[in-house]
Design an enzyme around this catalytic site. Structure first.
Site, short mmCIF file in Angstrom:
data_model
loop_
_atom_site.label_atom_id
_atom_site.label_comp_id
_atom_site.label_asym_id
_atom_site.label_seq_id
_atom_site.Cartn_x
_atom_site.Cartn_y
_atom_site.Cartn_z
N TRP A 56 0.83 -1.21 0.00
CA TRP A 56 0.00 0.00 0.00
C TRP A 56 0.86 1.26 0.00
CZ3 TRP A 56 -2.08 2.24 5.17
CH2 TRP A 56 -1.09 2.19 6.14
N ASP A 57 2.17 1.10 -0.13
CA ASP A 57 3.07 2.24 0.00
C ASP A 57 2.80 3.33 -1.02
OD1 ASP A 57 4.32 -0.25 1.12
OD2 ASP A 57 5.77 1.20 1.85
N GLU A 103 -0.47 -4.38 12.14
CA GLU A 103 0.18 -5.67 11.88
C GLU A 103 0.60 -6.44 13.12
OE1 GLU A 103 2.12 -5.45 7.46
OE2 GLU A 103 3.37 -4.73 9.09
N LYS A 123 2.55 -1.55 16.38
CA LYS A 123 3.71 -1.33 15.51
C LYS A 123 3.64 0.09 14.95
CE LYS A 123 5.91 -3.25 11.35
NZ LYS A 123 5.78 -4.27 10.27
N GLN A 124 2.46 0.45 14.45
CA GLN A 124 2.15 1.82 14.07
C GLN A 124 0.68 2.02 14.42
OE1 GLN A 124 2.38 2.35 9.77
NE2 GLN A 124 2.21 0.15 9.46
#
Length: 799
Positions: free
Chosen positions: A354-355, A493, A613-614
């Site tokens: 998805w970057d 994630e 994680k984020q």
């Protein structure tokens, strides 16, 4: 470091792979890591070359099973050039290597303006003396099939001979990522070599499964003099051109190696080998190639450069440099997506995630033709996404979390925890929010460019099929009186399921649900705006029944968003998780960014804890302006006021390990918009993520393209509050004292070079002279119209 150069002094084997990634040179078609030309791949060096979209699929035994992985292929090494010296009448010295030779000086200079990498060194051999070497390389931005290496050898106070072996090396594997070492890595087969004329060797091969033909031709010449001997030595997997040249003080030896690369994916060729031989035979010398290469880069810098004073400006320019090397105007001619790690290494196997969500917002306003090509990559794979949705019994399009050549799901089924050495199930393919990212990019591209043709045709198909998937995936819960999306994984994630659950996935991930509601809303808006003939044609093409739209409307207003303790929950049940003793883990470990690996190695699991994680809830503040986010929540029936958002930001700041390079970027922008003093801490982290290798060794496996592009977008969109909507540029500048001055230009609605500059409390908007219409600029407290040829200066509030 200067404004335009990055310099590395001395030789440090432990940092070599990091430097190689950051000194990669490319042109959007292919790229080559900044490795030492004389070194083959090993524990220290890794001279990888990658062509965009060149994938191959291999089967490997993993954890007692056979799994299939598709990789971006490491192509034959064109860079290899070895040398050794001897005094007249003496024996040959060992081949030079920075790892074994007595180095006196060693320096690399990456020139961003010229896009060259220059290495200068001096070394001493006790039997000969001191030899100076200067090497300059380029990967040509004007001709995407060419690269060149110039080497000048200068002896100090001795005479003799130098032997040079210029090679094309087909004996390579994919070996850049240590944790993939158990996987099959031999992608090249049918390697053939040969020679042509007196100065050119060639190599051809193909990928073992995908059958992509690859050909290289290398012309090596000694400039201005004749070699004592020259012979071409094609071998089984390596083609070698051997030269022996007299050398003496005042008579340096200048060697130019020019290489052409073609693959069977190229257009307008008959045969890759024939094309490579033809191109290298007609290529100019190094000086002329350098001139045309620099001219091509000058054109890019005029369109894309960003001006920020100080170290931050230098880092931003480096980031821009690597974005342009991965996604250049040449990309517009290719069928490729956004590789998450650029063309700089083999991490993530070169896959497309998805970057692009962090990359296209920048490209839209500088290289919209590249954005359109990247969206076309997704459009061509729309049928595959529809088949994936149908395979799980859903309508519409389910794009894969990891994509490669043909759009099937490439996410690994197992992943290795390098801390524990265990292979573990990988459930990240449940990150269906990638579909929302595709839809977001379609919408943002069309808003920025005014490309209604794309929106009404290809864009509409993607948007409607993604909306259709979300509407079908959402199930109505009578007890809650709302629609729910179950069994997914969010951007975080770390949490891919509930503690102790036998099946993976989470319910009502807020990021997933809110972006799904946004997609449905935009799809409904588009349907209403389409001309009647196109709407009818589109509905017929995608077989969309009119009875589906009322459900879209309902789901877009009634998707569930969970809350707890007055903050937005990351997903349903987040509040039931245990609190982590963050101080204890920080005290026990040097770094806890990959907290998931640490806990698994201890026999625990991160899914038990309130640890991210984020923080994917905060991603909503990255994608949407405060006003748009409030409107989204209001449409869903929730009140998102400033106090709720402040509490939510504070809550997740305390519970995030920043295991993703995107995390600091998102936190920095969110905090800057909230006028928070700690924003700069996270912006700095985003800027330093790759150059300081904050993830601990990952940058050597390829740069993080999304994070690099995101820092550019942070200035372009975040600090200016820039939005392109309703046929206007909307601006809401935010104060960030450490980045209080900046300037850049935009390509907007036919205007090339709209200048935006902030300095001394003012924002200047300059529109170049043209026949285009004036630009409407909207701020929170006023609206102005700037005609072509005019500059408007706006006074900004002091707080």
């Amino acid at each position: 470091m200067s404004d335009w150069t990055w310099e590395y002094e001395g030789y440090d084997p432990t940092a070599e792979r990091l430097r190689e990634s950051l000194c990669t040179l490319g042109n959007g078609y292919f790229a080559t890591r900044g490795a030492a030309p004389e070194c083959r791949a090993g524990l220290v060096h890794y001279p990888g070359t990658y062509a965009a979209g060149c994938y191959n699929r291999l089967e490997s035994p993993v954890a007692g099973r056979h799994v299939v992985n598709e990789d971006l292929v490491n192509l034959p090494n064109w860079l290899l050039l070895r040398f050794r010296v001897r005094r007249a009448g003496g024996a040959w010295c060992p081949w030079f290597s920075p790892d074994t030779s007595a180095l006196l000086d060693y320096r690399h200079v990456l020139d961003l303006r010229w896009a060259t990498l220059t290495r200068t060194l001096r070394f001493r051999d006790d039997d000969v003396g001191v030899l100076g070497v200067r090497q300059t390389r380029l990967v040509h931005m004007g001709d995407p099939h060419l690269a060149a290496l110039r080497t000048v050898f200068t002896p100090e106070d001795w005479s003799g001979e130098i032997e040079i072996r210029s090679c094309l090396d087909g004996d390579v594997i994919n070996g850049n990522v240590h944790r993939y070492r158990a996987l099959n890595a031999s992608h090249l087969t049918h390697v053939r070599t040969g020679a042509q004329e007196s100065d050119t060797v060639w190599l051809s091969c193909r990928t073992s499964t995908s059958g992509i033909g690859i050909a290289m031709a290398a012309r090596t010449v000694v400039v201005g003099r004749s070699a004592a001997s020259s012979e071409l030595r094609p071998a089984r997997r390596r083609a070698v051109h051997r030269l022996v040249v007299p050398i003496a003080p005042g008579r340096p030896v200048d060697v130019e190696k020019t290489v052409a690369l073609f693959t069977s994916r190229d257009t307008a060729i008959s045969d890759p080998l024939e094309a490579a031989l033809d191109r290298v035979s007609t290529a100019a010398g190094f000086s002329a190639l350098l001139d045309s290469h620099v001219a091509a880069w000058e054109r890019l810098w005029r369109r894309a450069d960003i001006q920020v004073p100080g170290r931050a400006g230098g880092v931003l320019r480096l980031h821009l440099f690597h974005v342009l090397q991965t996604l250049s105007p040449h990309t517009a001619d290719l069928d490729v997506g956004v590789p998450a790690r650029g063309l700089h290494g083999e991490a993530y196997r070169g896959h497309v995630f998805w970057d692009e969500l962090f990359v296209l917002p920048y490209l839209n306003l500088h290289f919209p033709e590249v954005s359109r090509a990247l969206l076309n990559y997704r459009y061509r794979r729309l049928p595959r996404a529809c088949r994936a949705a149908a395979a799980i019994g859903r309508a519409g399009a389910m794009y894969p979390w990891q994509s490669g050549s043909d759009g099937r799901e490439e996410t690994q089924v197992w992943h290795l925890n390098p801390r524990s050495g265990r292979w573990l199930p990988d459930h990240s393919r449940l990150q269906h929010h990638v579909g929302s990212a595709v839809a977001y990019n379609v919408w943002q591209y069309c808003e920025a460019t005014g490309d209604t043709e794309y929106l009404h045709i290809k864009g509409a198909e993607m948007l409607l099929q993604i909306a259709r998937f979300w509407a079908d995936l959402a199930d109505f819960d009578d007890g809650a009186g709302r629609y729910r999306i179950r069994g997914v994984v969010g951007p975080d994630e770390y949490h891919d399921g509930y503690p102790g659950a036998t099946t993976p996935g989470l319910d009502d991930n807020t990021y997933t649900n809110v972006t799904a509601a946004w997609v449905l809303t935009r799809a409904l808006d588009l349907v209403r705006r389409l001309p009647a003939w196109r709407r009818e044609e589109l509905f017929e093409r995608v077989r969309l029944g009119g009875d589906e739209l009322p459900k879209w409307e309902e789901v877009s207003r009634r998707l569930r968003v969970p809350f707890h303790q007055g903050v937005i929950s990351q997903f349903e049940g987040y509040d039931d998780l245990a609190e982590l003793d963050w101080d204890a883990y920080r005290a026990r470990y040097d770094g806890i960014r990959r907290l998931d690996r640490i806990l698994e190695a201890e026999g625990d699991t991160v899914t038990r804890y309130k640890a991210s994680k984020q923080a994917d809830v905060l991603m909503l503040g990255y994608l949407f302006s405060p006003a748009e986010l409030r409107d989204l929540f209001r449409r869903l029936g929730y009140d998102l006021d400033d106090e709720v958002w402040r509490r939510t930001v504070d809550y997740y700041l305390q519970r995030t390990s920043h295991g993703s390079t995107l995390s600091g970027l998102v936190h920095g922008l969110v905090l800057a918009r909230a006028r928070r003093a700690e924003a700069w801490k996270y912006v700095q982290e985003a800027l330093e993520a790759d150059i300081a290798d904050v993830q601990g060794g990952t940058t050597g496996e390829g740069i993080h393209l999304g994070a690099m592009a995101g820092t550019l977008d942070l200035v372009q969109r975040g600090l200016t509050g820039l939005e392109t909507r309703e046929d206007a540029l909307w601006l809401d500048p935010v104060p960030l004292p450490a980045l209080s001055e900046y300037g850049f230009s935009l390509r907007y609605r036919g205007h090339w070079g709209v200048a935006v500059r902030r300095r001394r409390g003012q924002l200047e908007i300059g529109v170049p002279d043209s026949e285009e219409s004036p630009i409407r600029v909207v701020l929170a407290d006023r609206a102005v119209t700037v005609a072509p040829g005019e500059t408007c200066t706006l006074e900004l509030p002091t707080s």
